[in-house]
Design a protein around this motif. Sequence first.
Motif, mmCIF file in Angstrom:
data_model
loop_
_atom_site.group_PDB
_atom_site.id
_atom_site.type_symbol
_atom_site.label_atom_id
_atom_site.label_comp_id
_atom_site.label_asym_id
_atom_site.label_seq_id
_atom_site.Cartn_x
_atom_site.Cartn_y
_atom_site.Cartn_z
ATOM 1 N N SER A 144 0.807 -1.217 0.000
ATOM 2 C CA SER A 144 0.000 0.000 0.000
ATOM 3 C C SER A 144 0.846 1.276 0.000
ATOM 4 C CB SER A 144 -0.937 0.003 1.206
ATOM 5 O OG SER A 144 -1.714 1.165 1.211
ATOM 6 N N ALA A 145 1.837 1.354 0.872
ATOM 7 C CA ALA A 145 2.651 2.571 0.954
ATOM 8 C C ALA A 145 3.378 2.838 -0.363
ATOM 9 C CB ALA A 145 3.655 2.466 2.097
ATOM 10 N N GLN A 146 4.000 1.804 -0.925
ATOM 11 C CA GLN A 146 4.738 1.972 -2.175
ATOM 12 C C GLN A 146 3.812 2.299 -3.334
ATOM 13 O OE1 GLN A 146 5.040 -0.476 0.015
ATOM 14 N NE2 GLN A 146 7.157 -1.177 0.238
ATOM 15 N N ALA A 147 2.634 1.660 -3.370
ATOM 16 C CA ALA A 147 1.691 1.902 -4.461
ATOM 17 C C ALA A 147 1.137 3.323 -4.432
ATOM 18 C CB ALA A 147 0.543 0.898 -4.396
ATOM 19 N N ASN A 148 1.211 3.957 -3.278
ATOM 20 C CA ASN A 148 0.701 5.319 -3.145
ATOM 21 C C ASN A 148 1.811 6.357 -3.073
ATOM 22 O OD1 ASN A 148 -2.214 4.850 -3.117
ATOM 23 N ND2 ASN A 148 -1.770 3.657 -1.287
ATOM 24 N N GLY A 149 2.976 6.019 -3.622
ATOM 25 C CA GLY A 149 4.046 6.995 -3.764
ATOM 26 C C GLY A 149 5.027 7.072 -2.617
ATOM 27 N N SER A 150 4.991 6.140 -1.682
ATOM 28 C CA SER A 150 5.906 6.160 -0.526
ATOM 29 C C SER A 150 5.882 7.522 0.160
ATOM 30 C CB SER A 150 7.334 5.796 -0.947
ATOM 31 O OG SER A 150 7.368 4.505 -1.484
ATOM 32 N N ALA A 151 4.668 8.059 0.327
ATOM 33 C CA ALA A 151 4.502 9.381 0.938
ATOM 34 C C ALA A 151 4.937 9.357 2.399
ATOM 35 C CB ALA A 151 3.051 9.830 0.831
ATOM 36 N N VAL A 152 5.578 10.443 2.822
ATOM 37 C CA VAL A 152 6.012 10.603 4.205
ATOM 38 C C VAL A 152 5.136 11.674 4.826
ATOM 39 C CG1 VAL A 152 7.928 11.258 5.717
ATOM 40 C CG2 VAL A 152 8.376 9.952 3.623
ATOM 41 N N GLU A 153 4.485 11.336 5.926
ATOM 42 C CA GLU A 153 3.582 12.272 6.596
ATOM 43 C C GLU A 153 4.135 12.666 7.952
ATOM 44 O OE1 GLU A 153 -0.433 10.934 6.922
ATOM 45 O OE2 GLU A 153 -0.614 10.438 4.806
ATOM 46 N N ARG A 154 3.861 13.912 8.341
ATOM 47 C CA ARG A 154 4.145 14.397 9.681
ATOM 48 C C ARG A 154 2.936 15.214 10.116
ATOM 49 N NH1 ARG A 154 7.151 10.993 9.699
ATOM 50 N NH2 ARG A 154 9.341 10.921 10.208
ATOM 51 N N GLY A 155 2.326 14.794 11.211
ATOM 52 C CA GLY A 155 1.151 15.507 11.700
ATOM 53 C C GLY A 155 -0.010 15.473 10.731
ATOM 54 N N GLY A 156 -0.144 14.383 9.980
ATOM 55 C CA GLY A 156 -1.237 14.247 9.030
ATOM 56 C C GLY A 156 -1.036 15.005 7.725
ATOM 57 N N VAL A 157 0.123 15.602 7.546
ATOM 58 C CA VAL A 157 0.416 16.369 6.333
ATOM 59 C C VAL A 157 1.543 15.669 5.576
ATOM 60 C CG1 VAL A 157 1.250 18.585 5.436
ATOM 61 C CG2 VAL A 157 -0.254 18.533 7.429
#
Length: 199
Positions: free
Chosen positions: A36-49
């Motif tokens: 899931s994480a990789q399929a969605n761009g390996s996005a990094v979030e901090r505080g929901g952003v």
Amino acid sequence: MLSQIRPAFVLLFLLTLVTGLAYPLAITGVAQIAFSAQANGSAVERGGVVVGSALIGQNFVGDGYFHARPSATSAPDPANPDKSVDAPYNAAASSGSNLGPTSKKLIERVNATIESEFAAGRIDVVAADAATTSGSGLDPHISPQYALAQVAGVARARKLNEARVRALVEEHVEGRALGLFGEPRVNVLMLNLALDALQ
């Protein structure tokens, strides 16, 4: 003639359904479940952003952050769309510089980068990736050597204990894939987020 055309259209329709709809949906479903994480761009979030991606570098500026390697990406010049201007880590224009080792422009750029980093007191040793760009211009990693060369400058700018910053770098060194492939590396975004969390 209709007896020959009809099977062709039926086959076209069935193969379109299988290869154009069913297969892509199945692969997307498997990717969303298993990775899931990789399929969605390996996005990094901090505080929901979302603050970035673990797979795409960012252009960190300022003495209080670890810098990524130089980037050769560009963007259209706002004043003249026929020309381009430097736009480090522009994900819309992934590219290398295509300059060869005998290129005068490359040699001048590398020397200027090294001189400015030393003049600013940001590095104390030159690692190869401190002055050279990656093939894509979007590499999110630097070598442990380049990260460690920046420790003193970052610690001084943030008024932190140098040993603590060095330990933070060493905690963020990623080893070779499966112990064999690639080189040890440090993800600059993850390191800088950990650095922010120290304060």
